[in-house]
Scaffold this motif. Structure first.
Motif, short mmCIF file in Angstrom:
data_model
loop_
_atom_site.label_atom_id
_atom_site.label_comp_id
_atom_site.label_asym_id
_atom_site.label_seq_id
_atom_site.Cartn_x
_atom_site.Cartn_y
_atom_site.Cartn_z
N LEU A 67 32.70 -59.89 111.71
CA LEU A 67 31.92 -59.18 112.73
C LEU A 67 30.43 -59.21 112.40
CD1 LEU A 67 34.17 -56.05 113.41
CD2 LEU A 67 33.61 -57.87 115.02
N ASN A 68 30.11 -59.15 111.12
CA ASN A 68 28.70 -59.19 110.72
C ASN A 68 28.07 -60.53 111.08
OD1 ASN A 68 26.65 -59.82 108.16
ND2 ASN A 68 26.49 -57.75 108.99
N VAL A 69 28.82 -61.62 110.88
CA VAL A 69 28.31 -62.94 111.25
C VAL A 69 28.06 -63.01 112.75
CG1 VAL A 69 28.91 -65.39 111.42
CG2 VAL A 69 29.36 -64.15 109.30
N VAL A 70 29.01 -62.51 113.54
CA VAL A 70 28.86 -62.54 115.00
C VAL A 70 27.64 -61.73 115.43
CG1 VAL A 70 29.93 -61.81 117.17
CG2 VAL A 70 31.32 -62.92 115.42
N LEU A 71 27.49 -60.54 114.86
CA LEU A 71 26.33 -59.70 115.21
C LEU A 71 25.01 -60.38 114.83
CD1 LEU A 71 27.63 -56.15 114.21
CD2 LEU A 71 27.16 -56.99 116.52
N LYS A 72 24.98 -61.02 113.69
CA LYS A 72 23.75 -61.69 113.27
C LYS A 72 23.41 -62.85 114.20
CE LYS A 72 23.62 -60.46 108.39
NZ LYS A 72 23.74 -60.88 106.99
N MET A 116 26.86 -53.24 105.47
CA MET A 116 27.94 -53.15 106.45
C MET A 116 29.29 -53.50 105.83
SD MET A 116 28.20 -55.14 110.08
CE MET A 116 29.75 -55.34 110.97
N ILE A 117 29.37 -54.63 105.14
CA ILE A 117 30.65 -55.10 104.61
C ILE A 117 31.10 -54.24 103.44
CG2 ILE A 117 31.84 -57.08 103.58
CD1 ILE A 117 29.61 -58.80 105.07
N MET A 118 30.18 -53.93 102.52
CA MET A 118 30.53 -53.07 101.39
C MET A 118 30.94 -51.68 101.88
SD MET A 118 30.82 -53.02 98.07
CE MET A 118 29.93 -54.51 97.62
N GLY A 119 30.19 -51.14 102.83
CA GLY A 119 30.51 -49.81 103.34
C GLY A 119 31.86 -49.76 104.02
N ALA A 120 32.19 -50.79 104.78
CA ALA A 120 33.48 -50.82 105.47
C ALA A 120 34.64 -51.01 104.50
CB ALA A 120 33.48 -51.93 106.52
N GLY A 172 23.35 -51.39 109.21
CA GLY A 172 24.48 -51.86 108.41
C GLY A 172 25.29 -50.72 107.83
N ILE A 173 24.61 -49.68 107.34
CA ILE A 173 25.31 -48.53 106.76
C ILE A 173 26.16 -47.82 107.81
CG2 ILE A 173 24.94 -46.22 105.79
CD1 ILE A 173 22.53 -47.35 104.28
N LEU A 174 25.58 -47.57 108.98
CA LEU A 174 26.31 -46.88 110.04
C LEU A 174 27.48 -47.72 110.55
CD1 LEU A 174 23.33 -45.36 112.08
CD2 LEU A 174 24.81 -44.22 110.43
N ALA A 175 27.25 -49.02 110.73
CA ALA A 175 28.32 -49.89 111.20
C ALA A 175 29.45 -49.99 110.16
CB ALA A 175 27.77 -51.29 111.50
N GLY A 176 29.08 -50.05 108.88
CA GLY A 176 30.09 -50.14 107.83
C GLY A 176 30.97 -48.91 107.77
N ALA A 177 30.37 -47.72 107.81
CA ALA A 177 31.15 -46.48 107.77
C ALA A 177 32.06 -46.37 108.99
CB ALA A 177 30.22 -45.27 107.69
#
Length: 339
Positions: A67-72, A116-120, A172-177
């Protein structure tokens, strides 16, 4: 956006002007929080703490990275180390900033993948640790407090090395959580090999389709690679593993590896005791770190191929081969196999 970016540059200057002893700290934090660590460190540790938690960490990690790749690709976020030059700010005003070997990431910048990824991915591990605590509210909240501090440190480290602007870190923090909370209950713990093979193909083919669609529309989806190459202080700092397609290969391969572990469980469901789990975790960390430290070919296609093989092998080693090996070595002679 220029005002927001300029404010981010000034904030990065404040961070870089701090005590020199903090430089190693920030670089260590950003290295530990690399999305690769989810697959090579946190998944093995979580798996031998609790199998379901480990699978959840890997599953959420690979979904959130995709999802992070798509968003970027869709958000076209700038990165500070090139924006400060492309915008002309460095010629209009005095800017005192330094690049580091980890600065020159080649994908777009928004949102921060590290955060994002670490948080998720760490969310199920944090909630599992909180659930194991005593009835004390302070003890239950301690894992979440540690999680928040880690995310804050990761975010600051990303701004420090000029990989991200502050607003990209916050996003990224908000999306990951949110992803961690939302996906935790949807971990495919009992799925079959076919499900994971289909997932791997879906992640890979959908990424290729999106890339092709955007390119066909006349949009230069690889613009960030060009700018990173242009403005990186040292060409040797440019790494293939920071490219968006490297992330796609990693997540698709890891999904396939999880499928192999599910479809071919060598240890037949036997449970490991505490001593065997510790031994398996240590072996897993050593094996996977050794696997990923093997030399990589310089050719891009060969690099992607060998990298994919490593990420296919990782989950299979952790969830199938190494537990079987530990059980085989530690099982008393004459002890029957579990049915």
């Amino acid at each position: 956006m220029d005002a927001l970016h300029t404010a981010g540059i000034r904030f990065a200057e404040v961070l870089q002007s701090g005590p020199p002893c903090l430089e190693k700290f920030w670089i260590s934090v950003t290295s530990l929080a690399d999305p690769k660590s989810i697959f090579t460190i946190f998944f093995p540790l979580a798996y031998f703490l609790d199998r379901k938690v480990g699978v959840s960490v890997l599953w959420i990690g690979l979904v959130s990275e995709w999802l992070n790749v798509v968003l970027k690709w869709l958000l076209f976020g700038e990165r500070p180390f090139w924006w400060v030059h492309e915008s002309g700010l460095s010629t209009k005003e005095l800017v005192t900033l330094r690049q580091f070997p980890l600065s020159c990431e080649t994908g777009p910048g928004s949102p921060s993948g590290h955060c994002m990824i670490m948080g998720a991915a760490l969310w199920p591990l944090v909630t599992a640790l909180a659930a194991r605590r005593s009835r004390s509210l302070v003890a239950k909240l301690a894992p979440f407090g540690t999680y928040a501090l880690l995310q804050l440190a990761v975010g600051l480290s990303r701004v420090f090395i000029l990989a991200h602007f502050p607003h990209q870190v916050v996003g990224g923090i908000l999306a990951g959580a949110a992803l961690g909370w939302g996906l935790q209950a949807r971990t495919p713990a009992t799925r079959t090999l076919g499900f994971f093979v289909a997932t791997a193909l879906a992640l890979l083919l959908s990424s290729l389709a999106l890339h092709g669609l955007v390119t066909t529309a006349g949009i230069d989806i690889d613009w960030s690679i060009r700018l990173a190459t242009k403005w990186c202080s040292d060409p040797s700092w440019l790494r293939l593993d920071t490219r968006p397609f490297a992330s796609v290969c990693r997540v698709a391969s890891s999904a396939l590896g999880l499928g192999l572990a599910t479809g071919f469980p060598l240890h037949r469901g036997e449970r490991l005791d505490a001593r065997q789990r510790v031994a398996s975790a240590v072996l897993a960390l050593v094996a996977i770190q050794g696997l990923h430290r093997l030399p990589q070919p310089a050719d891009a296609m060969l690099w992607y191929s060998t990298s994919s093989l490593k990420y296919v092998a990782g989950p299979w080693l952790v969830a199938s081969v190494l537990p079987w090996l530990v059980l085989s070595v530690t099982r008393p002679r004459g002890s029957p196999h579990a049915e």
